[in-house]
Design an enzyme around this catalytic site. Structure first.
Site, PDB file in Angstrom:
ATOM      1  N   ASP A  71     -53.951   8.939 -39.721  1.00 58.64           N
ATOM      2  CA  ASP A  71     -53.483   7.805 -40.621  1.00 58.64           C
ATOM      3  C   ASP A  71     -53.450   6.680 -41.032  1.00 58.64           C
ATOM      4  O   ASP A  71     -54.517   5.842 -41.502  1.00 58.64           O
ATOM      5  CB  ASP A  71     -51.988   7.255 -39.645  1.00 58.64           C
ATOM      6  CG  ASP A  71     -51.305   8.196 -39.152  1.00 58.64           C
ATOM      7  OD1 ASP A  71     -51.834   9.545 -39.725  1.00 58.64           O
ATOM      8  OD2 ASP A  71     -51.177   8.100 -37.977  1.00 58.64           O
ATOM      9  N   ASP A  77     -51.037  -3.185 -39.267  1.00 61.66           N
ATOM     10  CA  ASP A  77     -51.960  -2.677 -38.050  1.00 61.66           C
ATOM     11  C   ASP A  77     -52.789  -3.219 -37.353  1.00 61.66           C
ATOM     12  O   ASP A  77     -53.044  -2.903 -36.116  1.00 61.66           O
ATOM     13  CB  ASP A  77     -52.032  -1.439 -38.086  1.00 61.66           C
ATOM     14  CG  ASP A  77     -50.853  -0.425 -38.650  1.00 61.66           C
ATOM     15  OD1 ASP A  77     -49.907   0.024 -38.184  1.00 61.66           O
ATOM     16  OD2 ASP A  77     -51.104   0.240 -40.227  1.00 61.66           O
ATOM     17  N   GLU A  99     -54.719   3.562 -31.155  1.00 59.50           N
ATOM     18  CA  GLU A  99     -54.556   3.962 -31.846  1.00 59.50           C
ATOM     19  C   GLU A  99     -55.396   3.878 -33.626  1.00 59.50           C
ATOM     20  O   GLU A  99     -55.966   4.175 -34.094  1.00 59.50           O
ATOM     21  CB  GLU A  99     -52.901   4.135 -33.048  1.00 59.50           C
ATOM     22  CG  GLU A  99     -53.145   5.074 -34.323  1.00 59.50           C
ATOM     23  CD  GLU A  99     -51.676   5.609 -34.687  1.00 59.50           C
ATOM     24  OE1 GLU A  99     -51.097   6.389 -35.246  1.00 59.50           O
ATOM     25  OE2 GLU A  99     -50.622   4.513 -34.219  1.00 59.50           O
ATOM     26  N   GLU A 100     -55.561   2.583 -33.457  1.00 58.04           N
ATOM     27  CA  GLU A 100     -56.089   1.480 -34.586  1.00 58.04           C
ATOM     28  C   GLU A 100     -58.170   1.810 -34.410  1.00 58.04           C
ATOM     29  O   GLU A 100     -59.020   0.989 -34.895  1.00 58.04           O
ATOM     30  CB  GLU A 100     -56.043   0.293 -34.549  1.00 58.04           C
ATOM     31  CG  GLU A 100     -54.323  -0.128 -35.154  1.00 58.04           C
ATOM     32  CD  GLU A 100     -53.858   1.364 -36.199  1.00 58.04           C
ATOM     33  OE1 GLU A 100     -55.067   1.331 -37.248  1.00 58.04           O
ATOM     34  OE2 GLU A 100     -53.465   1.906 -36.262  1.00 58.04           O
ATOM     35  N   ASP A 118     -50.535   1.482 -29.066  1.00 61.62           N
ATOM     36  CA  ASP A 118     -50.064   2.169 -30.755  1.00 61.62           C
ATOM     37  C   ASP A 118     -49.427   0.992 -30.787  1.00 61.62           C
ATOM     38  O   ASP A 118     -48.475   0.732 -30.333  1.00 61.62           O
ATOM     39  CB  ASP A 118     -48.931   2.784 -30.504  1.00 61.62           C
ATOM     40  CG  ASP A 118     -48.671   3.716 -31.949  1.00 61.62           C
ATOM     41  OD1 ASP A 118     -49.254   2.733 -32.989  1.00 61.62           O
ATOM     42  OD2 ASP A 118     -48.097   4.014 -32.625  1.00 61.62           O
ATOM     43  N   LEU A 120     -48.725  -0.601 -33.565  1.00 64.17           N
ATOM     44  CA  LEU A 120     -47.542  -1.062 -34.307  1.00 64.17           C
ATOM     45  C   LEU A 120     -47.074   0.516 -34.786  1.00 64.17           C
ATOM     46  O   LEU A 120     -47.471   0.931 -35.865  1.00 64.17           O
ATOM     47  CB  LEU A 120     -47.578  -1.871 -35.550  1.00 64.17           C
ATOM     48  CG  LEU A 120     -46.754  -2.333 -36.031  1.00 64.17           C
ATOM     49  CD1 LEU A 120     -46.110  -3.826 -35.316  1.00 64.17           C
ATOM     50  CD2 LEU A 120     -46.997  -2.749 -37.155  1.00 64.17           C
ATOM     51  N   ASP A 121     -46.134   1.047 -34.164  1.00 63.88           N
ATOM     52  CA  ASP A 121     -45.397   2.062 -34.489  1.00 63.88           C
ATOM     53  C   ASP A 121     -44.652   2.059 -35.458  1.00 63.88           C
ATOM     54  O   ASP A 121     -43.678   1.461 -35.462  1.00 63.88           O
ATOM     55  CB  ASP A 121     -45.462   2.501 -32.974  1.00 63.88           C
ATOM     56  CG  ASP A 121     -44.338   4.158 -33.389  1.00 63.88           C
ATOM     57  OD1 ASP A 121     -44.316   5.152 -33.836  1.00 63.88           O
ATOM     58  OD2 ASP A 121     -42.632   3.648 -33.490  1.00 63.88           O
ATOM     59  N   GLU A 282     -48.471   7.551 -26.669  1.00 64.70           N
ATOM     60  CA  GLU A 282     -46.466   7.339 -27.314  1.00 64.70           C
ATOM     61  C   GLU A 282     -45.927   8.278 -26.467  1.00 64.70           C
ATOM     62  O   GLU A 282     -45.408   7.704 -25.972  1.00 64.70           O
ATOM     63  CB  GLU A 282     -46.788   8.509 -28.625  1.00 64.70           C
ATOM     64  CG  GLU A 282     -47.431   7.221 -30.102  1.00 64.70           C
ATOM     65  CD  GLU A 282     -47.793   8.032 -31.600  1.00 64.70           C
ATOM     66  OE1 GLU A 282     -47.326   7.058 -32.203  1.00 64.70           O
ATOM     67  OE2 GLU A 282     -47.912   9.198 -31.473  1.00 64.70           O
TER      68      GLU A 282
END
Length: 354
Positions: A71, A77, A99-100, A118, A120-121, A282
């Site tokens: 993404d 983020d 996630e990052e 996560d 910054l969803d 998540e």
């Protein structure tokens, strides 16, 4: 962790007081409590950037890179990820999955916990001033190492929760003994309890799904939504409202506050066959929260908390919320044989009128 008598809590109690009372002098509980406090502190630090919006500069702008899951990244983020790592370095955390991040990070090799986040969803919505959030999951660190700490069934979580940055900033989490809801008080910059033992209403008249994907849905999802659209004249016997924020944490918070069901199913598009949301940081924490609040969480066939990740950024379909409706959706999967493309069979829906 040893058996522990749950202390009584009161509205307005600070997060620190709540966690201290919950730990009750138990060392393992104190370790977990310190981790939650560190995540809350990181959430407060992220809040400072989020509430300034465009005044903070170009944090909502894509930075021309993609995260480990493919993404597109925004500057916010990366900032959120950095704030969380800094906070967790003050806690007893061995391993960090994000996630990052391309791979699992080791923060303290002798740490007792493993945290998946996560950071910054919903960050793609930041420029539109739509609620975004931080989602987190806490496991015990495994003696077998980093991957073993995370690649395990979701029901082995010690804690799960989220911070939602909206008109007010809320922290919702579970330590495996019910769900607590805190709100950040900007006057003294403290998270304060607003509700303990939060429950999701068992039934609902609201569902959340991205209806623009209707043509791609598999028959069980299309049939369920068609039945909802029929309203009081359909098999559900009542009218429904549809909601879609496109921010998972915002959708989750709405369901905790007023009930509902959320659907992000697998569909027939390439790359969506296994859903799009990530199991580890998540679906797992949200499913843990939802079950602790009396709701349900499934991929359509399997309980989310019984699934076991085999890769860091593994995807999953996710359906969660009010238990009666989640069970109803599951019945659409299990009671109907569906093919790869919709067939006229699903236009009848006679099975569901029983």
């Amino acid at each position: 962790m040893t058996a522990h008598h749950a202390p009584a809590h009161h509205v307005g109690e600070s997060l620190d007081a709540y966690l201290t009372a919950w730990a009750g002098g138990d060392a393992s509980r104190a370790t977990l409590a310190k981790c939650i406090a560190a995540l809350a502190d990181a959430g407060a630090a992220i809040t400072e950037a989020v509430v300034r919006g465009p005044l903070e500069g170009s944090l909502g702008v894509e930075i021309g890179a993609a995260n480990a899951d493919g993404d597109k990244q925004r500057a916010l983020d990366v900032l959120a990820d950095q704030k969380i790592v800094a906070g967790l370095k003050t806690a007893d955390v061995a391993y960090y999955a994000s996630e990052e991040e391309e791979a699992i990070l080791t923060l303290n090799p002798r740490g007792a916990l493993a945290v998946a986040v996560d950071p910054l969803d919903g960050s793609s919505n930041i420029d539109a001033n739509i609620s975004v959030g931080t989602i987190f999951s806490v496991f015990p660190a495994s003696p077998a190492g980093a991957t073993a700490s995370f690649f395990r069934p979701g029901h082995e979580q010690l804690a799960g929760g989220y911070v939602v940055y909206g008109p007010h900033v809320a922290l919702v989490f579970t330590l495996g003994e019910g769900v607590a809801h805190f709100v950040f008080d900007p006057i003294d910059e403290t998270f304060k309890l607003v509700a303990d033992g939060v429950k999701i209403t068992p039934s609902t008249r609201e569902y959340a799904i991205n209806a623009s994907n209707y043509r791609h849905w598999i028959p069980p999802i299309r049939t369920f939504i068609d039945d909802c659209v029929e309203g009081a004249q359909g098999p559900h016997g009542k009218d429904f409202n549809m909601r879609w924020v496109a921010s998972l944490v915002a959708e989750t918070h709405r369901i905790f506050v007023r009930g509902g069901v959320f659907l992000y199913p697998a569909d027939q598009r390439r790359g969506y066959e296994q859903g799009r949301l990530r199991l580890l940081y998540e679906a797992n924490p949200i499913a843990f929260l939802v079950e602790q609040a009396g709701g349900g969480a499934t991929d359509g066939f399997n309980r989310i908390l019984d699934k076991q990740a085999s890769t860091l950024h593994q995807r999953t379909p996710l359906i969660f919320g009010s238990l009666e409706k989640v069970n109803r959706i599951t019945s659409y999967y299990t009671n109907v044989h569906f093919e790869s493309t919709p067939s006229p069979l699903f236009g009848q829906r006679g099975l569901f009128h029983a």
